[in-house]
Design a protein around this motif. Sequence first.
Motif, PDB file in Angstrom:
ATOM      1  N   LEU A 297       1.438   2.491  14.290  1.00 21.99           N
ATOM      2  CA  LEU A 297       0.028   2.809  14.071  1.00 21.99           C
ATOM      3  C   LEU A 297      -0.197   3.396  12.686  1.00 21.99           C
ATOM      4  CD1 LEU A 297      -0.868   4.396  17.551  1.00 21.99           C
ATOM      5  CD2 LEU A 297      -1.364   2.067  16.753  1.00 21.99           C
ATOM      6  N   GLU A 298       0.808   4.063  12.139  1.00 19.39           N
ATOM      7  CA  GLU A 298       0.702   4.676  10.812  1.00 19.39           C
ATOM      8  C   GLU A 298       1.037   3.707   9.686  1.00 19.39           C
ATOM      9  OE1 GLU A 298       1.982   9.226  12.232  1.00 19.39           O
ATOM     10  OE2 GLU A 298       3.393   7.950  11.145  1.00 19.39           O
ATOM     11  N   LEU A 299       1.557   2.539  10.039  1.00 14.45           N
ATOM     12  CA  LEU A 299       2.024   1.587   9.026  1.00 14.45           C
ATOM     13  C   LEU A 299       0.948   1.209   8.002  1.00 14.45           C
ATOM     14  CD1 LEU A 299       4.573  -0.055   8.239  1.00 14.45           C
ATOM     15  CD2 LEU A 299       3.690  -1.923   9.650  1.00 14.45           C
ATOM     16  N   PRO A 300      -0.303   0.933   8.402  1.00  7.46           N
ATOM     17  CA  PRO A 300      -1.308   0.583   7.387  1.00  7.46           C
ATOM     18  C   PRO A 300      -1.523   1.686   6.356  1.00  7.46           C
ATOM     19  CG  PRO A 300      -2.075  -0.013   9.580  1.00  7.46           C
ATOM     20  CD  PRO A 300      -0.833   0.811   9.769  1.00  7.46           C
ATOM     21  N   GLU A 301      -1.604   2.929   6.818  1.00  7.28           N
ATOM     22  CA  GLU A 301      -1.831   4.042   5.889  1.00  7.28           C
ATOM     23  C   GLU A 301      -0.608   4.297   5.012  1.00  7.28           C
ATOM     24  OE1 GLU A 301      -2.847   8.853   5.951  1.00  7.28           O
ATOM     25  OE2 GLU A 301      -2.829   7.692   7.807  1.00  7.28           O
ATOM     26  N   VAL A 302       0.586   4.222   5.601  1.00  3.83           N
ATOM     27  CA  VAL A 302       1.812   4.506   4.856  1.00  3.83           C
ATOM     28  C   VAL A 302       2.049   3.469   3.768  1.00  3.83           C
ATOM     29  CG1 VAL A 302       4.334   4.574   5.034  1.00  3.83           C
ATOM     30  CG2 VAL A 302       2.938   5.820   6.680  1.00  3.83           C
ATOM     31  N   THR A 303       1.857   2.195   4.084  1.00  2.00           N
ATOM     32  CA  THR A 303       2.165   1.134   3.119  1.00  2.00           C
ATOM     33  C   THR A 303       0.997   0.799   2.204  1.00  2.00           C
ATOM     34  OG1 THR A 303       1.504  -0.610   4.680  1.00  2.00           O
ATOM     35  CG2 THR A 303       3.821   0.107   4.707  1.00  2.00           C
ATOM     36  N   GLY A 304      -0.242   0.990   2.670  1.00  4.15           N
ATOM     37  CA  GLY A 304      -1.391   0.661   1.852  1.00  4.15           C
ATOM     38  C   GLY A 304      -1.526  -0.813   1.549  1.00  4.15           C
ATOM     39  N   MET A 305      -1.025  -1.675   2.433  1.00  2.65           N
ATOM     40  CA  MET A 305      -1.031  -3.116   2.169  1.00  2.65           C
ATOM     41  C   MET A 305      -2.364  -3.782   2.469  1.00  2.65           C
ATOM     42  SD  MET A 305       1.809  -3.657   0.826  1.00  2.65           S
ATOM     43  CE  MET A 305       3.432  -2.914   0.667  1.00  2.65           C
TER      44      MET A 305
ATOM     45  N   LEU B  84      20.196  -9.932   4.231  1.00  2.00           N
ATOM     46  CA  LEU B  84      18.909 -10.150   3.569  1.00  2.00           C
ATOM     47  C   LEU B  84      18.863  -9.313   2.298  1.00  2.00           C
ATOM     48  CD1 LEU B  84      16.002 -11.217   3.395  1.00  2.00           C
ATOM     49  CD2 LEU B  84      15.294  -9.293   4.834  1.00  2.00           C
ATOM     50  N   PHE B  85      18.722  -9.979   1.159  1.00  2.00           N
ATOM     51  CA  PHE B  85      18.515  -9.295  -0.110  1.00  2.00           C
ATOM     52  C   PHE B  85      17.017  -9.274  -0.379  1.00  2.00           C
ATOM     53  CE2 PHE B  85      22.936 -10.437  -0.481  1.00  2.00           C
ATOM     54  CZ  PHE B  85      23.493  -9.373  -1.171  1.00  2.00           C
ATOM     55  N   ALA B  86      16.438  -8.093  -0.321  1.00  2.00           N
ATOM     56  CA  ALA B  86      14.992  -7.935  -0.464  1.00  2.00           C
ATOM     57  C   ALA B  86      14.665  -7.381  -1.846  1.00  2.00           C
ATOM     58  CB  ALA B  86      14.459  -7.008   0.630  1.00  2.00           C
ATOM     59  N   ASP B  87      13.944  -8.147  -2.622  1.00  3.15           N
ATOM     60  CA  ASP B  87      13.546  -7.741  -3.970  1.00  3.15           C
ATOM     61  C   ASP B  87      12.417  -6.711  -3.878  1.00  3.15           C
ATOM     62  OD1 ASP B  87      12.806  -8.103  -6.943  1.00  3.15           O
ATOM     63  OD2 ASP B  87      14.368  -9.603  -6.661  1.00  3.15           O
ATOM     64  N   MET B  88      11.851  -6.341  -5.009  1.00  2.00           N
ATOM     65  CA  MET B  88      10.721  -5.417  -5.039  1.00  2.00           C
ATOM     66  C   MET B  88       9.438  -6.213  -4.832  1.00  2.00           C
ATOM     67  SD  MET B  88      12.440  -2.706  -5.493  1.00  2.00           S
ATOM     68  CE  MET B  88      11.203  -1.441  -5.758  1.00  2.00           C
ATOM     69  N   THR B  89       8.984  -6.239  -3.589  1.00  2.00           N
ATOM     70  CA  THR B  89       7.782  -6.987  -3.234  1.00  2.00           C
ATOM     71  C   THR B  89       7.189  -6.400  -1.964  1.00  2.00           C
ATOM     72  OG1 THR B  89       6.921  -9.200  -2.735  1.00  2.00           O
ATOM     73  CG2 THR B  89       9.119  -8.705  -1.911  1.00  2.00           C
ATOM     74  N   GLY B  90       5.889  -6.590  -1.763  1.00  2.00           N
ATOM     75  CA  GLY B  90       5.200  -5.979  -0.637  1.00  2.00           C
ATOM     76  C   GLY B  90       5.886  -6.150   0.705  1.00  2.00           C
ATOM     77  N   PRO B  91       6.241  -7.382   1.113  1.00  2.00           N
ATOM     78  CA  PRO B  91       6.895  -7.545   2.411  1.00  2.00           C
ATOM     79  C   PRO B  91       8.218  -6.779   2.525  1.00  2.00           C
ATOM     80  CG  PRO B  91       6.070  -9.646   1.636  1.00  2.00           C
ATOM     81  CD  PRO B  91       5.909  -8.687   0.497  1.00  2.00           C
ATOM     82  N   ALA B  92       8.903  -6.583   1.412  1.00  2.00           N
ATOM     83  CA  ALA B  92      10.161  -5.833   1.450  1.00  2.00           C
ATOM     84  C   ALA B  92       9.921  -4.369   1.772  1.00  2.00           C
ATOM     85  CB  ALA B  92      10.888  -5.964   0.111  1.00  2.00           C
TER      86      ALA B  92
ATOM     87  N   GLY C 280       0.268 -14.313  -6.414  1.00  2.00           N
ATOM     88  CA  GLY C 280      -0.332 -14.532  -7.724  1.00  2.00           C
ATOM     89  C   GLY C 280      -0.203 -13.383  -8.694  1.00  2.00           C
ATOM     90  N   GLY C 281       0.966 -12.742  -8.730  1.00  2.00           N
ATOM     91  CA  GLY C 281       1.172 -11.655  -9.695  1.00  2.00           C
ATOM     92  C   GLY C 281       1.998 -10.533  -9.113  1.00  2.00           C
ATOM     93  N   PHE C 282       1.718  -9.320  -9.575  1.00  2.00           N
ATOM     94  CA  PHE C 282       2.445  -8.138  -9.121  1.00  2.00           C
ATOM     95  C   PHE C 282       1.561  -7.373  -8.133  1.00  2.00           C
ATOM     96  CE2 PHE C 282       4.166  -9.075 -13.379  1.00  2.00           C
ATOM     97  CZ  PHE C 282       5.492  -9.303 -13.031  1.00  2.00           C
ATOM     98  N   GLY C 283       1.682  -7.751  -6.856  1.00  2.00           N
ATOM     99  CA  GLY C 283       0.769  -7.253  -5.845  1.00  2.00           C
ATOM    100  C   GLY C 283       0.817  -5.746  -5.638  1.00  2.00           C
ATOM    101  N   GLU C 284       2.028  -5.177  -5.647  1.00  2.00           N
ATOM    102  CA  GLU C 284       2.140  -3.737  -5.404  1.00  2.00           C
ATOM    103  C   GLU C 284       1.502  -2.946  -6.544  1.00  2.00           C
ATOM    104  OE1 GLU C 284       3.172  -0.191  -3.446  1.00  2.00           O
ATOM    105  OE2 GLU C 284       2.939  -2.266  -2.793  1.00  2.00           O
ATOM    106  N   ILE C 285       1.741  -3.385  -7.778  1.00  2.00           N
ATOM    107  CA  ILE C 285       1.131  -2.703  -8.930  1.00  2.00           C
ATOM    108  C   ILE C 285      -0.391  -2.903  -8.899  1.00  2.00           C
ATOM    109  CG2 ILE C 285       1.103  -2.495 -11.447  1.00  2.00           C
ATOM    110  CD1 ILE C 285       3.941  -3.631 -11.450  1.00  2.00           C
ATOM    111  N   ARG C 286      -0.800  -4.084  -8.471  1.00  2.00           N
ATOM    112  CA  ARG C 286      -2.232  -4.367  -8.352  1.00  2.00           C
ATOM    113  C   ARG C 286      -2.893  -3.393  -7.366  1.00  2.00           C
ATOM    114  NH1 ARG C 286      -2.170  -9.464  -6.153  1.00  2.00           N
ATOM    115  NH2 ARG C 286      -2.022 -10.488  -8.177  1.00  2.00           N
TER     116      ARG C 286
END
Length: 380
Positions: free
Chosen positions: A187-195, A219-227, A304-310
């Motif tokens: 339940l806290e996941l939306p607030e914690v991740t801000g996705m 699984l090698f997870a890069d720096m990206t939202g789903p990771a 389409g870019g750097f989503g986390e920085i966006r």
Amino acid sequence: MDVLQNVCNGPALYKTPAPHSRPVMPRKTVAEAVGLLDSASSPVIIAGGGSWGAGEALSALAEKTGAMVIETCAGKGVVDERNTLCLGARSHFPCVREFLGSSDLILAFGTELSPTDLWEKPLPKNGILVQVDLDGANFHRNGTADVEIVADADETARAMLTSASSNPSRQAANALRARELKERSRLELPEVTGMGADLDSMVALVSALREGIPKEGVLFADMTGPAYVAISEYPAFRPRTFLHPVGFGTLGLALPAAIGASIAMPSRPVCVLAGDGGFQFTLPELAVSVQENLPIPIVIWNDGGFGEIRRNENSRHPGVFIAVDNTPPDFELLASAYGTGYARPENAGALAIAVRNALSASGPTIIECSPEKGSAVNDR
């Protein structure tokens, strides 16, 4: 800088280092820790990456004493996350931090208690902290240990397991509490991740990866939202099967790291999760995976870019973006140019199938996912 050719061609002055000796087990201090564990009302074990070889002993210690287990990102899978006492890597969730703050005993094995695992918040410590590490400097790096044990995590856990008291009632109570905390953390996941609106697609993607990758797969997870979502939502069943450069923020790590792992362990399934921006940092390494015929699924989250920085920019100055909206390559044409497989699954079920198929292919497969409606990994 110029290096003289005669130096390059000269003999290498290298001495084999002396064998590293492990410190002697501090039996008296370990006995003190066992006493604290037996008398604690709400103990918790934190398993870090330095405890990767202690999974069997830590699992048995938790089950015998009823201590709950929390893992760091590097410690994912040290205790199988299907274990009813294991919360996985959720120390950055408010409900779990509240639980840590209420614990009267924290047993930390092989972890620096890094701010990156706590998402830049201090360790909520109100009880006693027992810390086990081969590097004593970690006892005061990000907190202050009350009981310091300079020793190997596995040896210490096994020593504690031998003399710790069994506590079935606490085990049952904490298994129930762990289930409740997992439910609250979701339940806290939306607030914690801000996705935002992309969160459901990310959760579906992560779930599909878990379904498609065998339990021994890496699984090698890069720096990206789903990771970032996967830190808590991708259950690891074995140590060192979820590898993510948390802290260093190394964009582009996943592909070359997966190539190295696949060559070193040809019998182990290996998968990549990367964003379209991070993937391009080391895109040329795709040629190596083709040349070596490595069956690596390369799952690309294309936003389409750097989503986390966006997202961070939008939270600081809404609607004003700097260098985050980039035009990615046509990944289908890229796959064709390299001669790799390509897939664009329309839902989570199709993604799981695409990953399984890619793991049995004769070379790498680019699997493109997007948050756009109609081309995303949406709910089943």
